[in-house]
Design an enzyme around this catalytic site. Sequence first.
Site, PDB file in Angstrom:
ATOM      1  N   TYR A 155       0.855  -1.196   0.000  1.00  0.00           N
ATOM      2  CA  TYR A 155       0.000   0.000   0.000  1.00  0.00           C
ATOM      3  C   TYR A 155       0.891   1.246   0.000  1.00  0.00           C
ATOM      4  CZ  TYR A 155      -3.281   3.570   1.579  1.00  0.00           C
ATOM      5  OH  TYR A 155      -4.032   4.729   1.673  1.00  0.00           O
ATOM      6  N   LYS A 159       1.201   4.195  -2.921  1.00  0.00           N
ATOM      7  CA  LYS A 159       0.971   5.617  -2.665  1.00  0.00           C
ATOM      8  C   LYS A 159       2.237   6.436  -2.923  1.00  0.00           C
ATOM      9  CE  LYS A 159      -3.377   5.549  -1.776  1.00  0.00           C
ATOM     10  NZ  LYS A 159      -4.325   6.291  -2.607  1.00  0.00           N
TER      11      LYS A 159
HETATM   12  N1  LIG Z   1      -8.712   6.594   5.324  1.00  0.00           N
HETATM   13  C1  LIG Z   1      -7.398   6.743   5.474  1.00  0.00           C
HETATM   14  O1  LIG Z   1      -6.857   6.564   6.568  1.00  0.00           O
HETATM   15  C2  LIG Z   1      -6.555   7.162   4.309  1.00  0.00           C
HETATM   16  C3  LIG Z   1      -5.245   7.593   4.567  1.00  0.00           C
HETATM   17  C4  LIG Z   1      -4.437   7.957   3.500  1.00  0.00           C
HETATM   18  C5  LIG Z   1      -4.922   7.891   2.208  1.00  0.00           C
HETATM   19  N2  LIG Z   1      -6.197   7.447   1.994  1.00  0.00           N
HETATM   20  C6  LIG Z   1      -6.638   7.378   0.615  1.00  0.00           C
HETATM   21  O2  LIG Z   1      -7.789   8.171   0.461  1.00  0.00           O
HETATM   22  C7  LIG Z   1      -8.547   7.690  -0.661  1.00  0.00           C
HETATM   23  C8  LIG Z   1     -10.006   7.567  -0.245  1.00  0.00           C
HETATM   24  O3  LIG Z   1     -10.093   6.560   0.740  1.00  0.00           O
HETATM   25  P1  LIG Z   1     -11.155   6.595   1.922  1.00  0.00           P
HETATM   26  O4  LIG Z   1     -10.376   6.496   3.169  1.00  0.00           O
HETATM   27  O5  LIG Z   1     -12.104   7.684   1.730  1.00  0.00           O
HETATM   28  O6  LIG Z   1     -11.802   5.150   1.707  1.00  0.00           O
HETATM   29  P2  LIG Z   1     -13.300   4.690   1.331  1.00  0.00           P
HETATM   30  O7  LIG Z   1     -13.239   3.203   1.312  1.00  0.00           O
HETATM   31  O8  LIG Z   1     -14.264   5.361   2.238  1.00  0.00           O
HETATM   32  O9  LIG Z   1     -13.515   5.264  -0.142  1.00  0.00           O
HETATM   33  C9  LIG Z   1     -12.942   4.675  -1.286  1.00  0.00           C
HETATM   34  C10 LIG Z   1     -13.950   4.767  -2.405  1.00  0.00           C
HETATM   35  O10 LIG Z   1     -13.316   4.314  -3.618  1.00  0.00           O
HETATM   36  C11 LIG Z   1     -14.269   3.531  -4.319  1.00  0.00           C
HETATM   37  N3  LIG Z   1     -13.597   2.626  -5.234  1.00  0.00           N
HETATM   38  C12 LIG Z   1     -12.857   1.536  -4.926  1.00  0.00           C
HETATM   39  N4  LIG Z   1     -12.445   0.914  -6.036  1.00  0.00           N
HETATM   40  C13 LIG Z   1     -12.930   1.630  -7.086  1.00  0.00           C
HETATM   41  C14 LIG Z   1     -12.857   1.480  -8.487  1.00  0.00           C
HETATM   42  N5  LIG Z   1     -12.194   0.456  -9.054  1.00  0.00           N
HETATM   43  N6  LIG Z   1     -13.466   2.401  -9.268  1.00  0.00           N
HETATM   44  C15 LIG Z   1     -14.155   3.433  -8.708  1.00  0.00           C
HETATM   45  N7  LIG Z   1     -14.275   3.612  -7.385  1.00  0.00           N
HETATM   46  C16 LIG Z   1     -13.673   2.720  -6.577  1.00  0.00           C
HETATM   47  C17 LIG Z   1     -15.026   2.787  -3.235  1.00  0.00           C
HETATM   48  O11 LIG Z   1     -16.269   2.267  -3.719  1.00  0.00           O
HETATM   49  C18 LIG Z   1     -15.187   3.882  -2.183  1.00  0.00           C
HETATM   50  O12 LIG Z   1     -16.376   4.622  -2.381  1.00  0.00           O
HETATM   51  C19 LIG Z   1      -7.899   6.364  -1.062  1.00  0.00           C
HETATM   52  O13 LIG Z   1      -7.075   6.584  -2.178  1.00  0.00           O
HETATM   53  C20 LIG Z   1      -7.070   5.997   0.158  1.00  0.00           C
HETATM   54  O14 LIG Z   1      -5.982   5.188  -0.164  1.00  0.00           O
HETATM   55  C21 LIG Z   1      -7.040   7.112   3.007  1.00  0.00           C
END
Ligand SMILES: NC(=O)c1ccc[n+]([C@@H]2O[C@H](COP(=O)([O-])OP(=O)(O)OC[C@H]3O[C@@H](n4cnc5c(N)ncnc54)[C@H](O)[C@@H]3O)[C@@H](O)[C@H]2O)c1
Length: 252
Positions: A155, A159
């Site tokens: 992961y 990123k």
């Molecule tokens: N939550 C955390 O702690 C965190 C930290 C750092 C980075 N991020 C990043 O933030 C971004 C959003 O994550 P989040 O935490 O809101 O998670 P989340 O699971 O709430 O949202 C992710 C969304 O992406 C959608 N998705 C997944 N695969 C897909 C695809 N193939 N096509 C279209 N949509 C798709 C899912 O349906 C979901 O709605 C991600 O890139 C994640 O890696 C999150």
Amino acid sequence: MSAPVLSPRRYQLRGVVTGAASGIGRACLELLVEHGAHVDAWDRSPEALADLPTGDAIATRRTDVTDPDSVADSAHEAKLHWGGIDFVVNCAGAFLVGPLADVSVDAVRKLFDLNVLGTTIVTQALLPALVASKGSIVNVASTVALKPSVSNSHYAASKAAVAHLTRCWALELGPKGVRVNSVAPGPTTTPLFRAAGMSAEQETEMLRERAATIPLRRVGEPDETARWIARFALEDSWTTGAVLPVDGGMSL
Ligand SMILES: NC(=O)c1ccc[n+]([C@@H]2O[C@H](COP(=O)([O-])OP(=O)(O)OC[C@H]3O[C@@H](n4cnc5c(N)ncnc54)[C@H](O)[C@@H]3O)[C@@H](O)[C@H]2O)c1
């Protein structure tokens, strides 16, 4: 109390948010619309898309960002619907936990397909429109792109690729007037970890442990990251190639 990042003016801009149906993507959608933007909300989950707020400023499109045909269709429809595209927020993503000894090749492939290739496929499909509007690309990386961590190496590597694509695309697209920036959130309370197969107890324990090591001693909320994404997306500025930590100091 946190100060607003965006000026109170309304922005007559049109853009795409991927992963818009949940977590950070949904917070972005709501904040962007609040500031006057028109947003094409893309997600692969039709149920979650159906749950989004409605109105003239939002169009939802079921889109799998790993599928070039699905993305090409959505990009075409979004451009027709709004008459152009000024920004894209590449937020769709997934988490993968597990030590090197245990992760499967298939899971790593799927992760890179989504986090790295998905970001590429979407940005490529919208690039002509973004060049035409001298627009803005915002990629969502992670604090683990900046600082190594245990038990989620793939992961973190996916990123780190997103962060480096941000810098490379900023160099490539700057002369065309397109800005490319990235946010690197720390642990944030969203469904991401449960979607990766963690139990509620594991998630609570992991977030508690992380919070204890973060200088600000807490994890983040989706709107705290969304504010910086919205600023990169909406405000014409001299900043490009930035990878901004939004992580309570975790990456220090
Ligand atoms: N939550 C955390 O702690 C965190 C930290 C750092 C980075 N991020 C990043 O933030 C971004 C959003 O994550 P989040 O935490 O809101 O998670 P989340 O699971 O709430 O949202 C992710 C969304 O992406 C959608 N998705 C997944 N695969 C897909 C695809 N193939 N096509 C279209 N949509 C798709 C899912 O349906 C979901 O709605 C991600 O890139 C994640 O890696 C999150």
